[in-house]
Scaffold this motif. Structure first.
Motif, mmCIF file in Angstrom:
data_model
loop_
_atom_site.group_PDB
_atom_site.id
_atom_site.type_symbol
_atom_site.label_atom_id
_atom_site.label_comp_id
_atom_site.label_asym_id
_atom_site.label_seq_id
_atom_site.Cartn_x
_atom_site.Cartn_y
_atom_site.Cartn_z
ATOM 1 N N THR A 24 29.236 -35.444 90.228
ATOM 2 C CA THR A 24 29.063 -34.779 88.950
ATOM 3 C C THR A 24 27.733 -35.145 88.313
ATOM 4 O OG1 THR A 24 31.449 -34.835 88.631
ATOM 5 C CG2 THR A 24 30.110 -34.400 86.691
ATOM 6 N N ARG A 79 25.342 -28.141 77.842
ATOM 7 C CA ARG A 79 26.709 -28.611 77.619
ATOM 8 C C ARG A 79 26.748 -30.092 77.226
ATOM 9 N NH1 ARG A 79 27.964 -25.456 82.420
ATOM 10 N NH2 ARG A 79 28.433 -27.322 83.642
ATOM 11 N N ASP A 180 28.893 -30.295 91.933
ATOM 12 C CA ASP A 180 30.023 -29.954 91.067
ATOM 13 C C ASP A 180 29.848 -28.591 90.405
ATOM 14 O OD1 ASP A 180 27.883 -30.792 89.508
ATOM 15 O OD2 ASP A 180 29.165 -31.565 87.910
ATOM 16 N N LEU A 182 30.796 -25.117 89.970
ATOM 17 C CA LEU A 182 31.943 -24.265 90.269
ATOM 18 C C LEU A 182 31.539 -22.866 90.730
ATOM 19 C CD1 LEU A 182 34.986 -23.816 90.341
ATOM 20 C CD2 LEU A 182 34.914 -23.371 87.875
ATOM 21 N N GLU A 387 40.996 -17.759 90.680
ATOM 22 C CA GLU A 387 41.706 -18.305 89.522
ATOM 23 C C GLU A 387 42.436 -19.592 89.878
ATOM 24 O OE1 GLU A 387 44.174 -15.148 88.090
ATOM 25 O OE2 GLU A 387 42.498 -14.028 87.204
ATOM 26 N N SER A 390 39.736 -22.393 90.373
ATOM 27 C CA SER A 390 39.190 -22.806 89.083
ATOM 28 C C SER A 390 40.191 -23.627 88.294
ATOM 29 C CB SER A 390 38.776 -21.572 88.270
ATOM 30 O OG SER A 390 37.782 -20.831 88.940
ATOM 31 N N ALA A 391 41.469 -23.250 88.360
ATOM 32 C CA ALA A 391 42.499 -23.989 87.627
ATOM 33 C C ALA A 391 42.576 -25.433 88.099
ATOM 34 C CB ALA A 391 43.857 -23.306 87.793
ATOM 35 N N VAL A 393 40.094 -27.207 89.675
ATOM 36 C CA VAL A 393 38.845 -27.912 89.343
ATOM 37 C C VAL A 393 38.801 -28.267 87.856
ATOM 38 C CG1 VAL A 393 36.338 -27.673 89.195
ATOM 39 C CG2 VAL A 393 37.552 -26.909 91.247
ATOM 40 N N ASN A 394 39.210 -27.328 87.009
ATOM 41 C CA ASN A 394 39.116 -27.549 85.564
ATOM 42 C C ASN A 394 40.188 -28.499 85.023
ATOM 43 O OD1 ASN A 394 36.900 -25.815 85.327
ATOM 44 N ND2 ASN A 394 38.199 -24.018 85.066
ATOM 45 N N ASN A 395 41.240 -28.718 85.791
ATOM 46 C CA ASN A 395 42.342 -29.559 85.308
ATOM 47 C C ASN A 395 42.691 -30.681 86.285
ATOM 48 O OD1 ASN A 395 43.380 -27.864 82.840
ATOM 49 N ND2 ASN A 395 43.134 -26.392 84.510
ATOM 50 N N LYS A 396 41.762 -31.016 87.163
ATOM 51 C CA LYS A 396 42.087 -31.947 88.245
ATOM 52 C C LYS A 396 42.560 -33.317 87.739
ATOM 53 C CE LYS A 396 37.232 -33.298 89.006
ATOM 54 N NZ LYS A 396 36.671 -32.517 87.892
#
Length: 482
Positions: A24, A79, A180, A182, A387, A390-391, A393-396
């Motif tokens: 990251t 960001r 990292d 996405l 989807e 992404s779900a 990766v975003n909530n791992k």
């Protein structure tokens, strides 16, 4: 044609490689035991990051887009909380470098670096993002007005400026080595789906290419100086197969091959010849050639059996697939099933066509759209892979907490779980929580099968037990309602 079974497998495979090597990107942290020089260098470092972000946002072109702002490097900087805070300070006008920044914005916009960047094939792609390192080193840091203003800052020193440049060099190095991103991962996932689609058409084209090779052999044998009666009058059933004739004239297959290329590669012939020899030496071929008569249905049945009994198990063919695409060997079982299903659909379609002709006295035209399978069943399936990926990766981190909560630490240690098992369970959790229309039992069973196929020998049983406990926990917490 690409169903959710294959999509789940591809998502799990992609997640494994993506999360395993994830590195990251982050900007450099504040220095420990800061001296005046270190404080100056770090403050100037943050100012330079904010300045580059502001310059990028100000440079637009006709149509209103901001190519430099859309680069991955600037998107990542924007960001960062510390960078955003400084940009707000810059925008308020309460910043001593504001006038210099405006001049630098003009300088960057008129530079050869920017103009060259705009002419690149894909401005904003990862390959073009070294533009910011070049802008920083050759335009920003060589600007006399900027250096004069920096020299007026509190705690200024030449060594502090050099320390700042070292921080910038490290930031660029960390950024270019990060993995990292996405959108890049989703592009690779989409590519693997497209390669599966390509394999579908390649497999359908195989009978056409094999028959063409056999036709060339027959013609060569007929023209031999000492041709035998069998050479001059061979059994033509294989080359006159009606399914092959249908595929040869399929507009959809022809369009796909024009898109992907007429052959897998220039060295297909040895693989095709090995396949042809395997077919012609088989009992299946002998029985087919000796049948008293055949029709379209028999011709289709012959090729369905050739696919299942010969092609899909042929070592030369499997080796060729592995050489031509990293995706295809894993895709073969599922895509092969759909190819065989398509041959059955063609057979049924032509049978209905003939039956209709007996009624109406005329044949209705062949319509590939009714026979060859679409890439996805519907738009929901088309979105499912991206989807789901992404779900996860975003909530791992959250999903990993659910896994650790369900783990019986008296039997298992968290850091000794097979990483593939963790990925499989994360994907299962993501599907449970984000796709309410998919029955819970379907999700659990699918990922147990993936664990059996792609992880350790005991993974199926382990994942089964873990997912059961995770489901109970999520329901008890009101997070899972189905």
């Amino acid at each position: 044609m690409i169903n959710r079974v294959l999509i789940r497998i591809k998502v799990v495979q992609m997640l494994y490689s993506y999360l395993l090597v994830e590195n990251t990107f982050a900007i450099e942290p504040q220095p420990e035991s800061p001296t005046r020089e270190k404080r100056f260098a770090y403050s100037l470092y943050l100012d330079m990051l904010a300045m580059m972000t502001s310059i990028a946002s100000e440079i637009t072109r006709r149509g209103g887009d901001s190519p430099l702002y859309d680069t991955r490097f600037i998107q990542r900087l924007s960001r960062e909380d510390r960078v955003r805070m400084l940009i707000g300070r810059h925008a308020s006008g309460n910043w001593p470098l504001a006038d210099v920044e405006r001049q630098l914005t003009i300088k960057v916009k008129e530079s050869g670096l920017y103009k060259k960047f705009l002419k690149s094939e894909n401005p904003g792609s990862q390959a073009d993002e070294k533009i910011w390192q070049e802008i920083f080193n050759t335009i920003i840091m060589t600007d006399p007005a900027l250096n004069q203003e920096i020299a007026k800052m509190e705690n200024y020193s030449l060594s502090g400026v050099e320390r700042m440049r070292g921080l910038m060099d490290q930031t660029f190095t960390n950024f270019y080595s990060s993995s990292d991103h996405l959108p890049d991962a989703l592009k690779t996932l989409a590519l693997s789906m497209d390669k599966a689609r390509e394999l579908y058409f390649r497999l359908l084209d195989l009978p056409v290419r094999l028959v063409a090779m056999r036709e060339a052999q027959i013609e060569e044998q007929r023209n031999k100086y000492l041709a035998t009666p069998e050479d001059r009058n061979p059994n033509m059933r294989f080359v006159e197969n009606e399914l092959v004739d249908y595929l040869r004239h399929s507009e959809q297959l022809d369009a796909a091959l024009n898109r992907y290329g007429r052959s897998m590669s220039a060295d297909d012939d040895p693989m095709l010849m090995a396949l042809l020899r395997a077919i012609m030496s088989s009992d299946l071929y002998k029985e087919y050639m000796e049948m008293p008569a055949t029709d379209f249905e028999h011709d289709c049945e012959f090729w369905r059996n050739v696919y299942r009994q010969i092609i899909f198990d042929n070592p030369d063919f499997l080796e060729a697939l592995e050489d031509k695409s990293v995706f295809w060997n894993d895709d073969l079982y599922t895509i092969g099933t759909f190819v065989v299903k398509t041959v059955r659909r063609i057979s049924d379609h032509m049978k209905r066509r003939e039956e209709q002709a007996e009624k109406d006295g005329d044949l209705y035209p062949v319509n590939d759209a009714e026979v060859l399978l679409p890439m996805y069943k519907d738009d929901e399936d088309a979105r499912f892979g991206s989807e789901l990926f992404s779900a996860v990766v975003n909530n791992k981190d959250t999903y990993r907490q659910y896994i650790d909560h369900a783990l019986d630490t008296s039997i298992w240690e968290a850091d000794r779980m097979a990483y593939m098992d963790v990925i499989v369970m994360m994907a299962a959790i993501a599907e449970m929580l984000n796709f309410p229309s998919i029955p819970l039992k379907v999700t659990v069973n699918e990922y147990i099968e993936i664990a059996k196929s792609y992880s350790t020998g005991k993974s199926g049983q382990f994942v089964n037990g873990m997912l059961g406990d995770i489901v109970k926990y999520l329901k008890s917490e009101g997070k899972l309602l189905k």
